[in-house]
Design a protein around this motif. Structure first.
Motif, PDB file in Angstrom:
ATOM      1  N   GLY A   3       1.075   8.734  -5.495  1.00  0.00           N
ATOM      2  CA  GLY A   3       0.886   9.738  -5.718  1.00  0.00           C
ATOM      3  C   GLY A   3      -0.564  10.374  -5.998  1.00  0.00           C
ATOM      4  N   ASN A   4      -1.597   9.365  -6.119  1.00  0.00           N
ATOM      5  CA  ASN A   4      -2.952   9.764  -6.104  1.00  0.00           C
ATOM      6  C   ASN A   4      -3.532   9.671  -4.534  1.00  0.00           C
ATOM      7  N   VAL A   5      -2.831   9.072  -3.619  1.00  0.00           N
ATOM      8  CA  VAL A   5      -3.434   9.130  -2.253  1.00  0.00           C
ATOM      9  C   VAL A   5      -3.374  10.606  -1.586  1.00  0.00           C
ATOM     10  N   TRP A   6      -4.295  10.917  -1.074  1.00  0.00           N
ATOM     11  CA  TRP A   6      -4.360  12.084  -0.370  1.00  0.00           C
ATOM     12  C   TRP A   6      -3.113  12.129   0.563  1.00  0.00           C
ATOM     13  N   GLY A   7      -2.381  13.122   0.996  1.00  0.00           N
ATOM     14  CA  GLY A   7      -1.427  13.255   1.906  1.00  0.00           C
ATOM     15  C   GLY A   7       0.015  12.749   1.500  1.00  0.00           C
ATOM     16  N   ILE A   8       0.052  12.150   0.206  1.00  0.00           N
ATOM     17  CA  ILE A   8       1.341  11.707  -0.381  1.00  0.00           C
ATOM     18  C   ILE A   8       1.687  12.768  -1.559  1.00  0.00           C
ATOM     19  N   GLY A   9       2.605  13.576  -1.232  1.00  0.00           N
ATOM     20  CA  GLY A   9       3.116  14.640  -2.279  1.00  0.00           C
ATOM     21  C   GLY A   9       3.992  14.097  -3.141  1.00  0.00           C
ATOM     22  N   ARG A  10       4.556  15.050  -4.023  1.00  0.00           N
ATOM     23  CA  ARG A  10       5.871  14.650  -5.024  1.00  0.00           C
ATOM     24  C   ARG A  10       6.958  14.055  -4.469  1.00  0.00           C
ATOM     25  N   ARG A  11       7.539  14.856  -3.293  1.00  0.00           N
ATOM     26  CA  ARG A  11       8.712  14.180  -2.945  1.00  0.00           C
ATOM     27  C   ARG A  11       8.647  13.012  -2.203  1.00  0.00           C
ATOM     28  N   LEU A  12       7.377  12.588  -1.490  1.00  0.00           N
ATOM     29  CA  LEU A  12       7.401  11.668  -0.918  1.00  0.00           C
ATOM     30  C   LEU A  12       7.064  10.547  -1.913  1.00  0.00           C
ATOM     31  N   GLU A  13       6.273  10.894  -2.781  1.00  0.00           N
ATOM     32  CA  GLU A  13       6.108   9.698  -3.736  1.00  0.00           C
ATOM     33  C   GLU A  13       7.482   9.163  -4.652  1.00  0.00           C
ATOM     34  N   SER A  14       8.287  10.139  -4.933  1.00  0.00           N
ATOM     35  CA  SER A  14       9.561   9.880  -5.201  1.00  0.00           C
ATOM     36  C   SER A  14      10.535   8.980  -4.464  1.00  0.00           C
ATOM     37  N   LYS A  15      10.421   9.139  -3.157  1.00  0.00           N
ATOM     38  CA  LYS A  15      10.863   8.620  -2.074  1.00  0.00           C
ATOM     39  C   LYS A  15      10.344   7.132  -2.050  1.00  0.00           C
ATOM     40  N   LEU A  16       9.211   7.022  -2.158  1.00  0.00           N
ATOM     41  CA  LEU A  16       8.638   5.546  -2.187  1.00  0.00           C
ATOM     42  C   LEU A  16       8.982   4.784  -3.508  1.00  0.00           C
ATOM     43  N   GLY A  20      10.948   1.159  -4.292  1.00  0.00           N
ATOM     44  CA  GLY A  20      10.431   0.114  -5.024  1.00  0.00           C
ATOM     45  C   GLY A  20       8.732  -0.032  -4.729  1.00  0.00           C
ATOM     46  N   ILE A  21       8.286   0.966  -4.224  1.00  0.00           N
ATOM     47  CA  ILE A  21       6.883   1.177  -4.057  1.00  0.00           C
ATOM     48  C   ILE A  21       6.090   1.944  -4.896  1.00  0.00           C
ATOM     49  N   LYS A  22       5.301   1.434  -5.734  1.00  0.00           N
ATOM     50  CA  LYS A  22       4.755   2.080  -6.763  1.00  0.00           C
ATOM     51  C   LYS A  22       3.073   2.279  -6.647  1.00  0.00           C
ATOM     52  N   THR A  23       2.586   1.386  -5.928  1.00  0.00           N
ATOM     53  CA  THR A  23       1.011   1.441  -5.763  1.00  0.00           C
ATOM     54  C   THR A  23       0.573   1.576  -4.353  1.00  0.00           C
ATOM     55  N   ALA A  24      -0.583   1.955  -4.032  1.00  0.00           N
ATOM     56  CA  ALA A  24      -1.057   1.999  -2.673  1.00  0.00           C
ATOM     57  C   ALA A  24      -1.065   0.736  -2.129  1.00  0.00           C
ATOM     58  N   ALA A  25      -1.369  -0.545  -3.218  1.00  0.00           N
ATOM     59  CA  ALA A  25      -1.541  -1.717  -2.447  1.00  0.00           C
ATOM     60  C   ALA A  25      -0.329  -2.117  -1.832  1.00  0.00           C
TER      61      ALA A  25
END
Length: 244
Positions: A3-16, A20-25
């Motif tokens: 969610g801290n990545v520019w271009g990833i909003g709340r809805r996309l963060e919830s989808k990720l 099972g994807i929590k971090t940018a890494a």
């Protein structure tokens, strides 16, 4: 987190997170096909940027103009000094506003008058320059300079068809040298006055507050009888469709 990545909003963060994807890494390790499917092409570009591959172009930074011009033809030939001085003050005020918009000041004004020969077949131009010792963006001073420049080249009885104002000697307002004999424009009462003037006109519309030297009726203004409708910026000029 993602969610801290520019271009990833709340809805996309919830989808990720549901994937099972929590971090940018973790996101960087996902296959390209999966990213395109889950995040579309825009998300793929974001991931490519995280990988160090440039995909999103930088916005162009507007470069301050080195000269600013305000020019119009008259709606009819003008010969009186009073009307010409109104036009000079009006155009100088417009140029001064543009000057302040880019955070600049100037010390030179060039005024150009256009007129035709007696047969009305050829155009002639005459110009004059006024110089201000200390750079400024004060409309009051700049309109005074414009009228002084007009006075130098005005010929009584001549029928003028247009007038142009050019501001030159432009520099950044915060990069001018201080003068021990004159008060600088930056931080002065005049600067605050100009800021108030611009704020009022931005809220209530251009020309809501102006200097009396630019005239009230302005009969010399360019004719606008054939002006196209401002369909995208003025509700009152939206085209009306009638059905029967």
């Amino acid at each position: 987190t993602c969610g801290n990545v520019w271009g990833i909003g709340r809805r996309l963060e919830s989808k990720l997170l549901r994937e099972g994807i929590k971090t940018a890494a973790q996101l960087l390790q996902m296959p390209d096909a999966w990213i395109r499917k889950k995040m579309t092409v825009t998300g793929m570009r974001t991931v490519m940027e995280l990988r160090g591959i440039s995909c999103l172009g930088l916005e162009k930074i507007s470069v301050p103009k080195k000269s600013i011009v305000s020019s119009r033809s008259f709606g009819r030939p003008v010969s009186s000094f009073k009307e010409l001085s109104e036009a000079a003050a009006c155009y100088a005020a417009r140029a001064a506003f543009k000057l302040r918009q880019q955070g600049s000041v100037c010390c030179h004004i060039n005024l150009i008058l256009a007129y035709k020969d007696r047969q009305g077949s050829r155009f002639y131009l005459s110009s004059s320059r006024a110089v201000q010792a200390a750079p400024t963006a004060d409309t009051c001073l700049l309109t005074g300079m414009a009228v002084d420049a007009l006075r130098q080249i005005y010929a009584e009885g001549q029928r003028y068809t247009g007038l142009s104002i050019m501001l030159m000697g432009i520099s950044k307002a915060d990069a001018t040298c201080e003068d021990m004999f004159r008060k600088s424009y930056g931080g002065s009462t005049r600067e605050r006055l100009m800021e108030t003037l611009d704020k009022v006109n931005s809220v209530w519309g251009r020309g809501s507050l102006k200097f009396a030297s630019s005239g009230i009726r302005q009969d010399w203004q360019m004719k606008r009888n054939m002006l196209s409708g401002r369909y995208t910026t003025n509700w009152n000029e939206l085209p009306v469709v009638k059905t029967y």
